[in-house]
Design a protein around this motif. Structure first.
Motif, short mmCIF file in Angstrom:
data_model
loop_
_atom_site.label_atom_id
_atom_site.label_comp_id
_atom_site.label_asym_id
_atom_site.label_seq_id
_atom_site.Cartn_x
_atom_site.Cartn_y
_atom_site.Cartn_z
N ASP A 78 4.63 7.32 0.23
CA ASP A 78 5.31 7.46 1.75
C ASP A 78 6.69 7.64 1.82
O ASP A 78 7.86 6.74 1.49
N GLN A 108 -1.78 -1.17 -5.69
CA GLN A 108 -1.41 -1.28 -4.10
C GLN A 108 -0.04 -0.62 -3.79
O GLN A 108 0.05 -0.03 -2.69
N ARG A 159 0.42 3.73 -2.18
CA ARG A 159 0.45 4.06 -0.83
C ARG A 159 1.77 4.32 -0.61
O ARG A 159 2.33 4.89 0.43
N PHE A 160 2.95 3.21 -0.88
CA PHE A 160 4.18 3.11 -0.38
C PHE A 160 4.99 3.98 -1.29
O PHE A 160 5.96 4.74 -0.79
N TRP A 198 6.45 -4.94 -2.29
CA TRP A 198 6.64 -3.69 -2.94
C TRP A 198 8.26 -3.37 -3.00
O TRP A 198 8.57 -3.21 -4.31
N ASP A 219 2.83 -6.67 1.99
CA ASP A 219 2.61 -5.69 0.78
C ASP A 219 3.98 -4.80 0.88
O ASP A 219 4.74 -4.88 -0.30
N PHE A 220 4.36 -4.58 1.96
CA PHE A 220 5.70 -3.64 1.95
C PHE A 220 6.94 -4.62 1.49
O PHE A 220 7.63 -4.13 0.27
N THR A 235 1.56 -8.14 9.53
CA THR A 235 0.37 -7.56 9.17
C THR A 235 0.23 -7.66 7.56
O THR A 235 1.48 -8.05 6.88
N ASP A 236 -0.76 -7.57 7.08
CA ASP A 236 -0.55 -7.61 5.49
C ASP A 236 0.21 -6.40 4.85
O ASP A 236 0.73 -6.39 3.91
N LYS A 237 0.12 -5.22 5.67
CA LYS A 237 0.99 -4.11 5.25
C LYS A 237 2.54 -4.62 5.21
O LYS A 237 3.17 -4.24 4.34
N THR A 238 2.95 -5.31 6.18
CA THR A 238 4.31 -5.75 6.06
C THR A 238 4.41 -6.85 4.83
O THR A 238 5.56 -6.64 4.20
#
Lengths: 160, 196
Positions: free
Chosen positions: A27, A20, A23-24, A11, A7-8, A2-5
């Motif tokens: 968390d 962006q 959010r991390f 990051w 991005d992670f 996913t895009d989240k992965t």
């Protein structure tokens, strides 16, 4: 994936733009993972460093040798072609000769001895005063019976 | 390759190599052999294989020089050839190693021979050789593609884009491989972190 992965990953590598990344940063799970990776990373890099290349020139030598080996067969291409043509020609001639010998009519072959008009196996006379011998002449293609010590052969025997 | 003059020098060597000049090609090998060897080693994890594949990489490059269009740098192109060769070898090896025990085939790989079945408990203490063996065993458990991605990122310091070009993958694939490789390493070596 996913895009989240994506991005992670960025990051974690410090490549994600701050907007962006927020959010991390908020968390705790992501923060814990980053901390874990940041602790492990230097240990990994130090512990897994590849051994030094001990004989670097060996690579050059082997590669250049292989290149030379590859080049050699292509150099005498002309000779090779000529050799192939000669071989093909000789093979064709040999094949033609064999075929000719097999299929040549009998009449064209050299006559054998059995084809003479007659063949004398033995020649002897009953009368000891008479001697008989025989021989054949290859040039004349005939057999001569040579009789000595007798009168002229009777006319009745001439036929035999 | 850092500055313009060295880039120009490399371009000159490349041009001469394309014209069949093996001396120039030898100089190109000298320029890049170390990086190529290290990259291959990190994927195949064996010095002898890394040496053989380094030679193969340069030989393949020599044969494909007429096809090299300069879309990437020479090093990136060499890295791509090296990655493919190394991954191919790992795949061939994965298919091969089988040992017969009591009549039944047992699949074995390099990692399974060295990976401890259970990690030491925190506080057990671990010496340097053990630590190296543990790290290597964990790294060997990654797929060759994951090893390639991690090593290009962490050891060679390549960007995602450069890794994508060097491994002939998309940007998303590179990030995905990095993500899962890191996750796996962290889970395999979690106790090391607790140990410190």
């Amino acid at each position: 994936m996913t895009d989240k992965t994506h991005d992670f990953t960025q990051w974690l590598d410090g490549k994600l733009p701050p907007a962006q990344a927020a959010r991390f940063e908020a968390d705790p799970e992501a923060l814990a993972e980053r901390e874990a990776w940041n602790q492990l990373r230097p240990t990994l890099v130090a512990g897994l460093a590849p051994p030094p290349l001990l004989h670097p020139d060996f690579i050059n030598t082997k590669v250049l040798e292989a290149i030379e080996r590859d080049r050699k067969p292509s150099r005498p291409a002309g000779n090779s072609l000529l050799r192939r043509l000669v071989f093909a020609g000789l093979a064709s001639i040999s094949t033609a000769a064999v075929i000719t010998l097999i299929f040549l009519p009998d009449s064209f072959r050299r006559p054998s001895e059995s084809e003479f008009i007659s063949q004398v196996i033995s020649a002897r006379a009953g009368n000891p005063k008479v001697s008989v011998s025989s021989f054949h002449t290859q040039d004349d293609r005939g057999v001569v019976i040579w009789i000595e010590g007798t009168k002229p052969i009777p006319a009745s025997e001439l036929v035999r | 390759m850092g500055d313009d003059s060295s880039e120009a020098a490399e371009a000159g060597l490349l041009r001469r190599s394309r014209d069949g000049d093996t001396v120039a090609f030898g100089e190109l090998i000298t320029l890049h052999r170390e990086k190529i060897y290290m990259q291959i080693y990190m994927i195949v994890r064996n010095e002898e294989d890394a040496m053989d594949l380094s030679q193969e990489t340069f030989l393949r490059a020599w044969k494909s020089l007429p096809k090299f269009d300069g879309k990437f740098s020479l090093l990136t192109w060499l890295r791509r050839i090296a990655t493919n060769a190394a991954i191919d070898l790992c795949r061939t090896r994965q298919r091969r190693p089988q040992v017969e025990i009591d009549g039944g085939p047992i699949h074995a790989d390099a990692a399974s021979r060295t990976t401890p079945t259970a990690f030491e408990r925190p506080g057990d203490g671990i010496d340097r050789a053990d630590l190296k063996a543990r790290l290597e065993a964990a790294f060997d458990m990654l797929s060759p593609e994951h090893r390639a991605a991690i090593s290009l990122k962490e050891f060679d310091g390549l960007s995602y884009q450069e890794i994508a070009k060097a491994t002939d993958s998309s940007l998303g694939t590179v990030m995905s491989r990095l993500h899962y490789a890191r996750k796996k390493l962290q889970s395999l070596l979690a106790d090391l972190r607790n140990d410190r």
